[in-house]
Design a protein around this motif. Structure first.
Motif, PDB file in Angstrom:
ATOM      1  N   SER A 131       0.724  -1.313   0.082  1.00 31.92           N
ATOM      2  CA  SER A 131       0.002  -0.029   0.014  1.00 31.92           C
ATOM      3  C   SER A 131       0.803   1.386   0.210  1.00 31.92           C
ATOM      4  O   SER A 131       0.333   2.476  -0.183  1.00 31.92           O
ATOM      5  CB  SER A 131      -0.679  -0.016   1.247  1.00 31.92           C
ATOM      6  N   LEU A 132       2.143   1.092   0.155  1.00 30.40           N
ATOM      7  CA  LEU A 132       2.961   2.219   0.340  1.00 30.40           C
ATOM      8  C   LEU A 132       2.441   3.392   1.405  1.00 30.40           C
ATOM      9  O   LEU A 132       2.199   4.533   0.998  1.00 30.40           O
ATOM     10  CB  LEU A 132       3.242   3.008  -1.039  1.00 30.40           C
ATOM     11  N   PRO A 308      18.023  -3.539  11.041  1.00 32.80           N
ATOM     12  CA  PRO A 308      17.263  -2.275  10.705  1.00 32.80           C
ATOM     13  C   PRO A 308      15.874  -2.751  10.448  1.00 32.80           C
ATOM     14  O   PRO A 308      15.225  -3.739  10.589  1.00 32.80           O
ATOM     15  CB  PRO A 308      17.794  -2.322   8.967  1.00 32.80           C
ATOM     16  N   PRO A 309      14.972  -1.853  10.338  1.00 31.75           N
ATOM     17  CA  PRO A 309      13.437  -2.172  10.148  1.00 31.75           C
ATOM     18  C   PRO A 309      13.309  -2.873   8.875  1.00 31.75           C
ATOM     19  O   PRO A 309      14.057  -2.777   7.944  1.00 31.75           O
ATOM     20  CB  PRO A 309      12.828  -0.760  10.235  1.00 31.75           C
ATOM     21  N   PRO A 310      12.091  -3.514   9.075  1.00 28.27           N
ATOM     22  CA  PRO A 310      11.676  -4.337   7.642  1.00 28.27           C
ATOM     23  C   PRO A 310      11.293  -3.560   6.520  1.00 28.27           C
ATOM     24  O   PRO A 310      11.210  -4.160   5.362  1.00 28.27           O
ATOM     25  CB  PRO A 310      10.592  -5.193   8.020  1.00 28.27           C
ATOM     26  N   THR A 311      10.970  -2.392   6.516  1.00 31.61           N
ATOM     27  CA  THR A 311      10.886  -1.260   5.684  1.00 31.61           C
ATOM     28  C   THR A 311      11.659  -0.221   5.295  1.00 31.61           C
ATOM     29  O   THR A 311      12.506   0.056   6.208  1.00 31.61           O
ATOM     30  CB  THR A 311       9.145  -0.727   5.863  1.00 31.61           C
ATOM     31  N   THR A 312      11.514   0.479   4.345  1.00 40.49           N
ATOM     32  CA  THR A 312      12.567   1.523   3.898  1.00 40.49           C
ATOM     33  C   THR A 312      11.493   2.579   3.401  1.00 40.49           C
ATOM     34  O   THR A 312      10.451   2.370   3.132  1.00 40.49           O
ATOM     35  CB  THR A 312      13.458   1.369   2.939  1.00 40.49           C
ATOM     36  N   LYS A 313      12.108   3.915   3.583  1.00 41.13           N
ATOM     37  CA  LYS A 313      10.984   4.876   3.101  1.00 41.13           C
ATOM     38  C   LYS A 313      11.165   5.141   1.497  1.00 41.13           C
ATOM     39  O   LYS A 313      12.190   4.880   1.003  1.00 41.13           O
ATOM     40  CB  LYS A 313      11.403   6.308   3.897  1.00 41.13           C
ATOM     41  N   GLY A 431       6.400   7.392   1.404  1.00 39.64           N
ATOM     42  CA  GLY A 431       5.702   5.801   1.579  1.00 39.64           C
ATOM     43  C   GLY A 431       6.642   4.848   2.309  1.00 39.64           C
ATOM     44  O   GLY A 431       7.886   4.964   2.399  1.00 39.64           O
ATOM     45  N   LEU A 432       6.099   3.881   2.668  1.00 42.15           N
ATOM     46  CA  LEU A 432       6.923   2.596   3.303  1.00 42.15           C
ATOM     47  C   LEU A 432       6.777   1.243   2.636  1.00 42.15           C
ATOM     48  O   LEU A 432       5.583   1.115   2.114  1.00 42.15           O
ATOM     49  CB  LEU A 432       6.272   2.345   4.839  1.00 42.15           C
ATOM     50  N   LEU A 433       7.696   0.529   2.406  1.00 45.78           N
ATOM     51  CA  LEU A 433       7.917  -0.285   1.493  1.00 45.78           C
ATOM     52  C   LEU A 433       8.822  -1.523   1.952  1.00 45.78           C
ATOM     53  O   LEU A 433       9.925  -1.082   2.522  1.00 45.78           O
ATOM     54  CB  LEU A 433       8.409   0.272  -0.021  1.00 45.78           C
ATOM     55  N   ALA A 437      11.145  -6.121  -1.287  1.00 46.92           N
ATOM     56  CA  ALA A 437      10.014  -5.570  -2.379  1.00 46.92           C
ATOM     57  C   ALA A 437      11.302  -4.881  -3.501  1.00 46.92           C
ATOM     58  O   ALA A 437      10.957  -4.783  -4.628  1.00 46.92           O
ATOM     59  CB  ALA A 437       9.168  -4.934  -2.250  1.00 46.92           C
ATOM     60  N   LEU A 438      12.404  -4.787  -3.098  1.00 43.15           N
ATOM     61  CA  LEU A 438      13.269  -4.044  -3.772  1.00 43.15           C
ATOM     62  C   LEU A 438      14.624  -4.693  -4.134  1.00 43.15           C
ATOM     63  O   LEU A 438      14.935  -5.761  -3.693  1.00 43.15           O
ATOM     64  CB  LEU A 438      14.142  -2.841  -2.907  1.00 43.15           C
ATOM     65  N   THR A 439      15.082  -4.264  -5.385  1.00 44.48           N
ATOM     66  CA  THR A 439      16.430  -4.851  -6.017  1.00 44.48           C
ATOM     67  C   THR A 439      17.284  -3.583  -5.596  1.00 44.48           C
ATOM     68  O   THR A 439      17.253  -2.644  -5.664  1.00 44.48           O
ATOM     69  CB  THR A 439      16.285  -5.197  -7.465  1.00 44.48           C
ATOM     70  N   HIS A 440      18.597  -4.340  -5.459  1.00 42.36           N
ATOM     71  CA  HIS A 440      19.673  -3.257  -5.061  1.00 42.36           C
ATOM     72  C   HIS A 440      21.011  -3.800  -5.448  1.00 42.36           C
ATOM     73  O   HIS A 440      21.584  -4.680  -5.100  1.00 42.36           O
ATOM     74  CB  HIS A 440      19.870  -2.885  -3.378  1.00 42.36           C
TER      75      HIS A 440
END
Length: 598
Positions: A131-132, A308-313, A431-433, A437-440
């Motif tokens: 939902s971001l 770290p938290p499970p989400t990033t901004k 938003g929070l994601l 869910a990301l590639t880096h």
């Protein structure tokens, strides 16, 4: 065996910083890494507009001009360069740099970091159930009135570390966190594991201290009058040890000073409390200490880390209309009545949907000794959802028509003119994601991709709750004086929130300050905050009280209507407020000032 500390020198704190900084760093003391930070939240909005106009742009063009003269020396000295000047197109900037390096005939390898730009992935992410949610309100992105034209996730430093580990000399990033530009090289240099939480926390803190350039060397500092050679403060250097602790210093030839207070000021800048979140590590600032390590050398230690938290901004931007701004001047007497008349005249036949905001700047003296002492500026801003509406309001013409029919003494700055041309108004959505869910990836010059290390664990750490002091400070004799006589302050922005940290170097003042400066007292001192949610924390080791003023900046600096868009002067405003200070503390402050002069 632990490796010697890595020396990382900053050369930029924001888009628009002093362009000679790389020249200065290359002429200064020995360093291992040059680090440049260009991307604040509000500047992302500006760069995104350039990227929309031309998909081949969207990076910081002038970085190329800054680094071009020094490519040979960078190669010869084995210096690494890490920067987020890539903005919205890191691959494009990397390609430009490779052409420059080829023309210079030197051997330097360029890599870039990808994964932050998720704009085109937003529909798929929503379909997957992300939902971001807004970091401040919890609302889903689907409820936002704007249509996103930029969405960049905050990445950590392991992509930078991977690029350096693969032999890159210059690493171009987009929206990694500001501190990741320092933490990534430190992790590579010291060969840290992804769960070396305390060391990573120390490096993130070091990056936070030097990310804003001259801030740590006396720039934007409430004690600027005590800073020698303050006209051109230099840029900082962080010497980061294998345990993550660091010494903050500067190039010996440059101006400014590194002191306990200039470093504390930057630690207090743009934080949300004792818990400082980063995609690589959660940093606990509760026990951080600053100690004197010699002239222009301050040791920073005591940071502890957790997963770290499970989400990033995710910084998401979208258009929410258009705006036009002008400034006119009002001279006493009857300032309030004159402003009210200007408002009434401007609003006559104003098109529906146009909102006009008038902000008085300054106060006229009771018995002015010059015309300017009798004058206040009046900032007139009009906003509307469409450019046609703003153009139809024709604000410049409306203001220009008031000379013969308006208030006595009405005028504007003829050298600046009056304007009616609309400018886009951009809103911000934090938003929070989930990190998952990301590639880096680090992308090398030959096209090879190296996936960044993934933290082995994540956890959510809430900000601690510090009870408000209830015991009123007692003193037999007090005097009304500005709070800034006995305390420093630094303020900044985090999206729609402003923060302000207030601290002292004097233990006796600290005992008074922490009891006196409650949330209710802050609301009294800064009336604009009276209806806001305020979060208050204490940092005993730094002798600081810290506040987060939720919503003071609306939804973010790029769209709010405040003149001080991103809260830079909130701390100085607070220091200017007169409060009842015990006389013995004022006497101590006066004695300390005399000693400083001597």
């Amino acid at each position: 065996m632990a490796r010697e500390p890595i020396r990382i020198a900053n050369f930029s704190g924001y888009l628009g910083d002093r362009r000679t900084a790389i020249d200065e760093a290359m002429a200064g003391d020995r360093v291992d890494v040059l680090m440049g930070d260009y991307l604040a939240e509000i500047t992302l909005a500006a760069l995104s507009a350039a990227h929309q106009r031309n998909a081949d742009r969207g990076y910081v063009d002038y970085f190329v001009d800054q680094v071009r003269p020094h490519l040979a020396a960078i190669s010869e000295r084995g210096i690494k360069v890490v920067t987020n000047a890539g903005g919205f197109h890191p691959a494009g900037l990397a390609a430009v740099l490779r052409d420059e390096i080829h023309s210079a005939g030197v051997d330097l390898r360029v890599a870039h970091v990808e994964g932050d730009n998720i704009l085109t992935a937003l529909p798929q992410l929503r379909e997957q159930g992300h939902s971001l949610a807004n970091l401040d309100t919890g609302e889903p992105l689907a409820d936002w009135v704007a249509t996103p034209f930029a969405a960049n996730a905050y990445l950590g430093g392991w992509g930078v570390a991977a690029a350096l580990g693969a032999g890159a000399d210059i690493v171009i990033c987009g929206r990694v966190t500001d501190a990741s530009l320092t933490a990534g090289p430190a992790a590579w240099w010291h060969d840290w594991a992804p769960d070396d939480w305390d060391a990573l926390a120390g490096a993130v803190l070091a990056g936070h201290v030097i990310e804003c350039g001259a801030h740590a060397v006396g720039g934007n500092f409430s004690g600027f009058l005590d800073i020698a050679n303050r006209t051109v403060p230099g840029f900082p250097i962080a010497e980061i040890s294998a345990d993550g602790s660091c010494v903050v210093t500067k190039h010996g030839r440059d101006g400014g000073e590194v002191t306990l207070d200039t470093v504390t000021a930057q630690i207090m800048y743009e934080i949300q409390g004792p818990v400082y979140l980063n995609p690589d590590v959660t940093v606990r600032l509760d026990d951080v200490r600053v100690t004197d390590d010699g002239p222009d050398r301050v040791r920073v230690s005591g940071a502890s880390g957790a997963p770290p938290p499970p989400t990033t901004k995710v910084a998401i931007f979208g258009p929410v209309g258009f705006t036009v701004v002008n400034t006119v001047f009002v001279t006493s007497p009857h300032i309030e009545e004159k402003i009210a008349m200007i408002r009434d005249q401007l609003l006559l036949d104003m098109p529906d949907g146009v909102v006009v905001d008038l902000t008085q700047i300054g106060t006229a003296a009771d018995d002015p000794e010059s015309q300017w002492a009798a004058t206040v500026a009046l900032r007139v801003m009009a906003t509307a959802p469409t450019a046609d509406l703003i153009a139809g309001a024709d604000l410049g013409r409306r203001l220009g028509s008031l000379y013969l029919q308006g208030i006595p003494g009405f005028y504007h700055d003829g050298a600046a003119g009056l304007h009616s041309a609309p400018r886009p108004r951009v809103d911000y959505w934090p938003g929070l994601l989930p990190l998952s869910a990301l590639t880096h990836d680090a992308v090398l010059g030959d096209g090879r991709r190296i996936a960044a290390v993934v933290p082995p664990d994540t956890a959510y750490v809430a900000q601690p709750i510090h009870p408000e002091p209830h015991e009123a400070p007692l003193a037999e004799r007090v005097t009304r004086a500005p709070l800034g006589v006995v305390a420093h302050a630094r303020s900044g922005d985090k999206g729609g929130n402003s923060n302000v940290g207030v601290w002292t170097r004097d233990p006796r003042v600290w005992l008074w300050l922490r009891r006196y400066l409650t949330s209710d007292e802050l609301r009294r001192l800064i009336p604009e905050t009276k209806d806001l949610d305020i979060q208050r924390h204490e940092f005993p080791e730094l002798q600081a009280v810290h506040f987060v003023l939720r919503g003071l900046l609306g939804t973010g600096g790029s769209s709010n209507t405040r003149v001080d868009q991103v809260g830079k002067a909130v701390g100085e405003y607070l220091r200017s407020r007169q409060v009842l200070i015990p006389d013995d503390l004022l006497a101590d402050a006066a004695d300390a000032a005399v000693e400083e002069i001597l």
